[in-house]
Design an enzyme around this catalytic site. Structure first.
Site, PDB file in Angstrom:
ATOM      1  N   ARG A 169       0.812  -1.280  -0.048  1.00 50.29           N
ATOM      2  CA  ARG A 169       0.123  -0.151   0.142  1.00 50.29           C
ATOM      3  C   ARG A 169       1.022   1.169  -0.041  1.00 50.29           C
ATOM      4  NH1 ARG A 169      -3.354  -2.962  -1.351  1.00 50.29           N
ATOM      5  NH2 ARG A 169      -5.485  -3.221  -0.637  1.00 50.29           N
ATOM      6  N   GLU A 203      -4.510   6.566  -5.752  1.00 54.81           N
ATOM      7  CA  GLU A 203      -4.700   5.726  -7.097  1.00 54.81           C
ATOM      8  C   GLU A 203      -6.050   6.071  -7.501  1.00 54.81           C
ATOM      9  OE1 GLU A 203      -1.246   2.144  -5.499  1.00 54.81           O
ATOM     10  OE2 GLU A 203      -3.411   1.972  -5.817  1.00 54.81           O
ATOM     11  N   HIS A 221       0.196  -0.684 -10.005  1.00 55.01           N
ATOM     12  CA  HIS A 221      -0.435  -1.416  -8.931  1.00 55.01           C
ATOM     13  C   HIS A 221      -0.945  -2.714  -9.721  1.00 55.01           C
ATOM     14  CE1 HIS A 221      -3.181  -1.249  -5.061  1.00 55.01           C
ATOM     15  NE2 HIS A 221      -2.883  -2.457  -5.355  1.00 55.01           N
TER      16      HIS A 221
END
Length: 317
Positions: A234, A263, A284
């Protein structure tokens, strides 16, 4: 078994086959959902599926029919779990689906940085090899993983997967003693000591109030100057401004990130502006191998079905 109205809020976030749960009388998928669409789309829903769409107390209080939230991810910081726990809404997340894909991605970052692949590729593209006086050239240092130390923050299935790969490379593994709960049978190293001893530090813990900015400038200063920092967990675990300062000052040798605090970074982000061979940013996607996503999709539906049958699993509320 009661029939349920199931709504998937951000189906486009999952590239896999998703079947309707057996308990669903109605099953509705939305490719994505904006905040101002949530109340309308979840009206009457008994089960909500979300990957990254936040479900906070103010909204949940207006959804009296909602009984279960199925998170299409391991991280569940987008859900107001304390409110759900207090009001009897079950929240289930995904477990152990990324035990191979995330460690493989993390090691791809580690190898690329330790062997300076980006820098060598740039040199080749710039014609350095063409002008070399011998068969190869040595413009950047190349480090081995064998004999080095990997410090892992987070001892869950992904952290354990990292350890397995690391041992295959001949690395020593340290697990950080950072926060409970802890896996039985492991030896733990205080975080400050792990930072000082590790050649590579890799983060694999959830984002909670206790872990937000777990790695800041003070922690980066404790790391060795040849060390790498890897974050495939994270974005909020690391103070990103401090990371940039650490790279600029040479406090660490490099960093590989697959996550950002915000994000997607629609309004830009300082890490997007870094153009340097000692930093790699991917969007990601460490979790997103085809096999891992299908495993996730299958478990997601099974979590709903188990809950509907009165034998819930993978609950976080």
């Amino acid at each position: 078994m009661p029939a349920h109205h199931v709504v998937f809020l951000d189906r486009a976030s999952l590239k896999a086959r998703v079947r309707a749960p057996a308990c669903a009388e109605t099953y509705v998928e939305h490719a994505k959902t904006a905040p101002d669409q949530l109340l309308e789309r979840l009206a009457g829903a008994t089960v909500a599926i979300t990957n990254k769409v936040p479900l906070r107390a103010e909204l949940l209080a207006q959804l009296p029919a909602l009984k279960m939230i199925a998170v299409a991810a391991t991280g569940y910081d987008v859900i107001d779990v304390p409110w759900c726990r207090e009001h009897g809404i079950a929240v289930a997340n995904i477990r152990n689906y990324a035990v191979h894909t995330v460690p493989e991605h993390a090691f791809a970052l580690i190898l690329a940085l330790r062997r300076n692949l980006l820098a060598y590729r740039a040199d080749v593209e710039a014609g350095v090899w063409n002008r070399s006086e011998q068969f190869c050239f040595f413009t950047h240092p190349i480090g081995d993983l064998h004999g080095s130390t990997l410090g892992i923050v987070g001892e869950g299935a992904i952290g354990q997967g990292m350890a397995a790969i690391a041992r295959g490379f001949g690395m020593q593994v340290l697990f950080a003693d950072h926060a409970p709960p802890k896996a039985p049978g492991l030896d733990y190293t205080p975080l400050d000591e792990l930072l000082a001893r590790s050649d590579v530090v890799s983060l694999h813990c959830p984002l909670t109030p206790a872990t937000r900015h777990l790695i800041g400038l003070a922690q980066l200063r404790r790391m060795q100057r040849h060390a790498l920092l890897i974050n495939t967990s994270r974005g909020g675990l690391v103070d990103e401004d401090a990371l940039i300062q650490a790279l600029d000052e040479g406090l660490i040798a490099g960093a590989g990130f697959d996550v950002l605090t915000t994000e997607p970074p629609r309004n830009g982000h300082p890490l997007l502006d870094l153009r340097r061979p000692d930093f790699i940013l991917t969007p990601h996607v460490a979790w997103a191998s085809d096999g891992a996503m299908q495993f996730l999709a299958d478990q997601l539906v099974e979590n709903i079905e188990h809950w509907a049958e009165g034998r819930p699993r993978h609950l976080v509320s």
